[in-house]
Design a protein around this motif. Structure first.
Motif, PDB file in Angstrom:
ATOM      1  N   ALA A 162       0.809   1.967 -22.263  1.00  0.00           N
ATOM      2  CA  ALA A 162       1.928   1.248 -22.877  1.00  0.00           C
ATOM      3  C   ALA A 162       1.490   0.463 -24.110  1.00  0.00           C
ATOM      4  CB  ALA A 162       2.580   0.329 -21.858  1.00  0.00           C
TER       5      ALA A 162
ATOM      6  N   TYR B  27       4.293  -0.715 -26.224  1.00  0.00           N
ATOM      7  CA  TYR B  27       4.943  -1.949 -25.762  1.00  0.00           C
ATOM      8  C   TYR B  27       4.159  -3.164 -26.278  1.00  0.00           C
ATOM      9  CZ  TYR B  27       7.585  -4.814 -22.302  1.00  0.00           C
ATOM     10  OH  TYR B  27       8.409  -5.727 -21.678  1.00  0.00           O
TER      11      TYR B  27
ATOM     12  N   GLN C  57       7.030  -1.345 -18.581  1.00  0.00           N
ATOM     13  CA  GLN C  57       6.321  -0.138 -19.021  1.00  0.00           C
ATOM     14  C   GLN C  57       6.213   0.887 -17.917  1.00  0.00           C
ATOM     15  OE1 GLN C  57       4.916  -2.897 -18.166  1.00  0.00           O
ATOM     16  NE2 GLN C  57       3.423  -2.214 -16.659  1.00  0.00           N
TER      17      GLN C  57
END
Lengths: 274, 187
Positions: free
Chosen positions: A15, A18, A209
């Motif tokens: 992730a 993110y 995530q």
């Protein structure tokens, strides 16, 4: 505003989009993130399934450094947020731990998003999907709106997105079974896709995530095995904020998605045609 | 047997023992079934959550230990959020899994038990979860013979893994967290 930042393990790997979008958006909004020194894994689901002791001690071992730093703690991964928060009472820690939606939907942050907004995202019709861990159980997490959370909806609206209401904001996507029992996960994920499409959404916004990976990664496989034709972008609320603020980086973040959102965003006039 | 006219004696010692060890008030359940009705995983369970609690109250330990239910609970916390008696059902499901592991009972869904074990080993080794190593180790756990290495699900997962590496979402080089030594002693 200064915050201690606890990214969590997956924001360093699967992730990174993110993590990078959160850092970029916070910087643009004047929120300074200080990564917690020598942080370690919170133990996630596996710790509380297998050991009561480790389910508290693993997250708690991060709290002294956070107390020392003296800032509120931002834990954007809802699993980390959940485990850190629940470990506080047993070890008597008082530092304020917050999730991403709670931070971005603070009135002053919403105001600065609105005033710094550069792009028009009104072509994006989206549902907000919160998942399980940021709001449940409400008592332990001090979450006032666990059945119908609105934080992400408010942030997306401030970014100019056309937000559609739906009833599946907190229905489990089964991410913890993605690897061990993909059959279970598929059933749960399909329900979310179908309900989002039925509501008229072109994409699903997320702030977890695990949800993102679970909803993003297996669409091809499902289409092949089940004869479906899902092509639903799964976009982080931080990526939406990044686009709204006119940051240059969003295209780099979207390259990491397995269900490519670029065509969708181009068709909505959000990203310029190549 | 006509149960309507018979007094059925519950052996409550099993439930009392579980309640004490888990801290979950099993006897507070009056079978309203809110847990079951809101459970997104109910479709994958063989015994509904409210029935697990009733079976515990009735002392049916063997039947409880034989259920798939605790192993497919996703800990989504919907049931405990809605329970009018604040019964922590996910905590009870964790407790039942932990007891099964302690008693060396074969897990009803071995893949789930194997995944959690691999995950915890990964934390102990690296301090932070290294997803590539986690997925690799989990895949290897299922390998019993050379032919398994080229089985369809393994090839599928390896392909997905490589796609993740190509997309920059996975790294092939594991990192050791500095705080590793601090948490190693906790295990």
């Amino acid at each position: 505003m200064d915050l201690t930042y606890y990214p969590g393990c997956s924001l360093e790997a699967t992730a990174r989009d993110y993590d990078e979008s959160i850092r970029a958006v916070c910087e643009a909004l004047g929120i300074r993130l200080h990564e917690l020194i020598d942080w370690t894994c919170c133990g996630a689901t596996s710790a509380h399934v297998t050991s009561d002791r480790l389910s508290v001690l693993l997250p708690a071992s991060n709290l002294p450094a956070a107390e020392k730093a003296g800032y509120d703690v931002l834990a954007p991964c809802p699993l980390c947020f959940n485990r850190l928060k629940r470990a506080q009472k047993p070890v008597g820690s008082n530092v304020l731990v917050t999730d991403l939606n709670s931070l971005l939907s603070r009135n002053e942050v919403l105001a600065s998003i609105k005033s710094a907004k550069k792009a028009d995202l009104s072509g994006i019709k989206a549902v907000c999907y919160y998942g399980c861990m940021a709001n449940r159980p409400p008592k332990a997490l001090e979450s006032g709106d666990c059945e119908n959370p609105v934080g992400m909806d408010r942030v997306a609206e401030a970014c100019g997105v056309t937000v559609i209401d739906w009833s599946y904001k907190t229905d489990c996507c089964g991410a913890s079974f993605a690897v061990s029992r993909p059959d279970i996960m598929t059933t749960l994920v399909r329900k979310l896709y179908d309900r989002a499409l039925e509501a008229g959404a072109g994409c699903i916004l997320v702030s977890c995530q695990m949800c993102q990976a679970n909803l993003d990664m297996y669409q091809d496989r499902m289409n092949r095995d089940l004869g479906t034709c899902y092509d639903i972008p799964i976009i982080y609320i931080s990526e939406i904020a990044g686009m709204a603020l006119g940051l240059e980086k969003p295209e780099g973040w979207f390259k990491r998605h397995l269900t490519d959102p670029m065509n969708f965003l181009r068709s909505k006039g959000v990203i310029k045609a190549a | 047997m006509n149960l309507e006219n018979e007094a059925v004696a519950f052996d409550t010692s099993y439930a009392a023992g579980c309640a004490e060890k888990s801290g979950v008030d099993i006897f507070a359940c009056y079978q309203c079934e809110k847990c079951t009705n809101g459970c997104p995983l109910a479709f994958a369970m063989d015994v509904m959550p409210h029935a697990i609690i009733r079976m515990m109250q009735a002392g049916l330990m063997d039947e409880v230990e034989d259920a798939v239910t605790p192993w497919v609970c996703a800990s989504c916390e919907t049931c405990v959020t809605r329970c009018p008696n604040n019964i922590d059902v996910p905590r009870l499901m964790d407790f039942l899994k932990q007891e099964a592991i302690k008693k060396d009972i074969e897990p009803k869904v071995p893949e789930v038990a194997a995944f959690h074990k691999t995950f915890m080993d990964n934390i102990r080794l690296f301090g932070r979860v290294q997803e590539t190593a986690l997925m690799g180790a989990y895949q290897l756990k299922g390998i019993r013979q050379a032919a398994d290495l080229i089985s369809a699900p393994v090839i599928e997962n390896v392909k997905l893994g490589l796609k993740m590496v190509a997309k920059g979402r996975m790294s092939l080089i594991p990192k050791f967290a500095k705080g590793k030594s601090r948490i190693k002693k906790l295990f």
